[in-house]
Design an enzyme around this catalytic site. Structure first.
Site, short mmCIF file in Angstrom:
data_model
loop_
_atom_site.label_atom_id
_atom_site.label_comp_id
_atom_site.label_asym_id
_atom_site.label_seq_id
_atom_site.Cartn_x
_atom_site.Cartn_y
_atom_site.Cartn_z
CG HIS A 1 -4.69 -11.69 -1.71
ND1 HIS A 1 -6.05 -11.50 -1.65
CD2 HIS A 1 -4.22 -11.44 -0.46
CE1 HIS A 1 -6.40 -11.17 -0.42
NE2 HIS A 1 -5.30 -11.12 0.32
CB VAL A 2 -2.66 -11.23 -8.62
CG1 VAL A 2 -1.61 -11.19 -9.72
CG2 VAL A 2 -3.61 -12.38 -8.85
NE ARG B 1 -17.79 -8.74 -20.49
CZ ARG B 1 -18.91 -8.35 -21.06
NH1 ARG B 1 -19.52 -7.26 -20.61
NH2 ARG B 1 -19.41 -9.01 -22.09
CG MET C 1 -5.07 -5.61 -2.65
SD MET C 1 -4.00 -6.59 -1.61
CE MET C 1 -5.07 -8.00 -1.33
N GLY C 2 -5.49 -1.48 -1.90
CA GLY C 2 -5.30 -0.10 -1.43
C GLY C 2 -6.43 0.20 -0.48
CD GLU D 1 -8.14 -3.55 -0.92
OE1 GLU D 1 -8.53 -4.70 -1.16
OE2 GLU D 1 -7.21 -3.31 -0.12
NE ARG E 1 -16.73 -6.45 -23.91
CZ ARG E 1 -16.54 -7.75 -24.01
NH1 ARG E 1 -15.36 -8.27 -23.71
NH2 ARG E 1 -17.50 -8.54 -24.40
CG ASP F 1 -2.07 -0.99 1.09
OD1 ASP F 1 -2.13 -1.68 0.07
OD2 ASP F 1 -2.89 -1.07 2.03
O1 F6P Z 1 -1.12 -5.38 3.28
C1 F6P Z 1 -2.04 -4.46 2.85
C2 F6P Z 1 -3.17 -5.15 2.13
O2 F6P Z 1 -2.68 -5.84 1.00
C3 F6P Z 1 -4.28 -4.20 1.75
O3 F6P Z 1 -4.05 -3.56 0.51
C4 F6P Z 1 -5.47 -5.12 1.72
O4 F6P Z 1 -6.65 -4.41 1.98
C5 F6P Z 1 -5.18 -6.08 2.83
O5 F6P Z 1 -3.78 -6.12 2.97
C6 F6P Z 1 -5.73 -7.45 2.58
O6 F6P Z 1 -5.46 -8.24 3.68
P1 F6P Z 1 -5.72 -9.81 3.76
O7 F6P Z 1 -4.60 -10.47 2.99
O8 F6P Z 1 -5.65 -10.10 5.21
O9 F6P Z 1 -7.03 -10.08 3.12
#
Ligand code: F6P
Length: 376
Positions: free
Chosen positions: A305-306, A299, A202-203, A255, A195, A160
């Site tokens: 998590h990638v 879309r 993430m964030g 997110e 499209r 992050d």
């Molecule tokens: O480490 C930060 C982070 O990747 C965030 O961006 C994300 O919201 C969170 O961790 C997700 O956590 P977890 O892997 O526990 O779902």
């Protein structure tokens, strides 16, 4: 090359002759050998193993320290769960994602008797210094423990990039690189089908990954937690692009991005066992709404998590290596309660109190001076 030169110089009796190899155990380079503990806490990210390796190598080669790795973050300190670490154990881990120590979000201050048990572990093992590698949560625990006298130094990591006092945290650069590669791919399929592609990254509280990857991959719109979004405004913008002949658009959404109050109802978030909102899914909602508002095909893709998996970039490997070395130096200088951070091109020390407490949010320089010109 350098090794060969040093060997030649040593053989010829020229150049600086450096004493290599163990000196009497107990003292090296003017400081006492120590017993160190290292841990990785919070969400994992690429580059953690590079940091562990650097801590172990620096502590061993320069100071002849003994090192243990606490397993699963602060949980390992509370439960006295640790493994011995040495240079041999760290061979081959530099390019590996994840963490050989495991990680968790366990907070000793929230576990019954957690702090006392953690202190007892450190006492029992005779630990002289702890290197805590983590984000805001792990480093806040480190700060509180340092206030109670625990000899701890922090290293900032999180994709992050929201830790204060460092330009970059370990893992951020890799996450951006992975996101950019994915968005580049979304571009070509978006163009083939005319499209709108919504890409969620993430964030949780900040939009560093979203903005960096959006800018680097040529997104039309980036939605970040720092600025609540208004989808009718976004839709109008995309419609205008369409009228100008730009039939494909990429929308990157962090997110944790939230709609402006009263503009869109979101389902209540799930809460995980550590009281964190479990995020993920805003991309689908944004795509559904934009399709209705623009009448263009949308879309969505959720990278999730990638972004945290796989091999670290060269930048993250070097950053983690420099942080690991600097943290061990800080421990031997007894700079307990400090964190190491990258400021410009140098590694500096600052107090964990300065680094934690408030998140590092997107700066207006990047938002105003760069983003507003390129996001069109
Ligand atoms: O480490 C930060 C982070 O990747 C965030 O961006 C994300 O919201 C969170 O961790 C997700 O956590 P977890 O892997 O526990 O779902």
């Amino acid at each position: 090359m350098v090794a060969a030169r040093l060997q030649r110089e040593a053989a010829a009796g020229t150049g600086p002759v450096r004493q290599v190899g163990p000196t009497a155990r107990g003292e090296r380079n003017g400081t006492e050998a120590m017993r160190l503990g290292v841990l990785t806490g919070g969400g994992d990210c690429p580059g953690l193993n590079a940091a562990i390796r650097a801590v172990v190598r620096k502590a061993t080669v320069t100071f002849d320290d003994d090192i243990v790795g606490f397993r699963n973050g602060w949980h390992g300190v509370v439960e006295d769960d640790a493994i011995p670490l040495d240079v041999a154990r760290c061979r081959g881990i530099l390019p590996r994602g994840g963490t050989i120590l495991g990680t968790s979000r366990v907070n000793p201050f929230k576990v019954a008797g957690g702090v006392d048990r953690a202190l007892a572990t450190l006492e029992r093992r005779g630990i002289d210094g702890v290197v805590a590698i983590g984000g805001e949560g792990t480093l806040s625990v480190a700060r509180r423990l340092a206030e109670t006298g625990v000899p701890v130094v922090g290293i900032p990591k999180t994709i992050d990039n929201d830790v204060n006092g460092t330009d970059f945290t370990i893992g951020f650069n890799t996450a951006v690189q992975v996101a950019v590669e994915a968005i580049d791919r979304l571009h070509t399929t978006a163009e083939s089908h005319d499209r709108i592609m919504v890409c969620e990254v993430m964030g949780r509280h900040v939009g560093w990954v979203a903005l960096y990857s959006g800018l680097a991959a040529g997104a039309a719109i980036v939605l970040v937690p720092e600025e609540p979004f208004d989808l009718p405004v976004v839709a109008k913008h995309l419609g205008r692009r369409h009228e100008k002949g730009r039939f494909a658009s990429i929308v990157v959404v962090a997110e944790g991005a939230k709609p402006r109050a009263g503009t869109l109802e979101l389902p209540p978030p799930e809460i995980d066992e550590f009281d964190h909102e479990r995020l993920g899914g805003i991309g689908a909602i944004v795509a559904r709404e934009l399709e209705q508002l623009t009448q263009l095909e949308c879309r969505f893709t959720i990278l999730g998590h990638v972004l945290r998996g796989g091999t670290p970039t060269a930048f993250d490997r070097i950053l983690a290596t420099r942080f690991g070395i600097a943290a061990v130096d800080a421990i031997h200088d007894r700079a307990f309660g400090d964190m190491v951070g990258l400021q410009g091109s140098t590694i500096e020390r600052l107090s964990l109190a300065e680094a934690t407490g408030e998140l590092k949010r997107l700066d207006s320089g990047l938002l105003d001076d760069v983003a507003r010109i390129f996001l069109d």
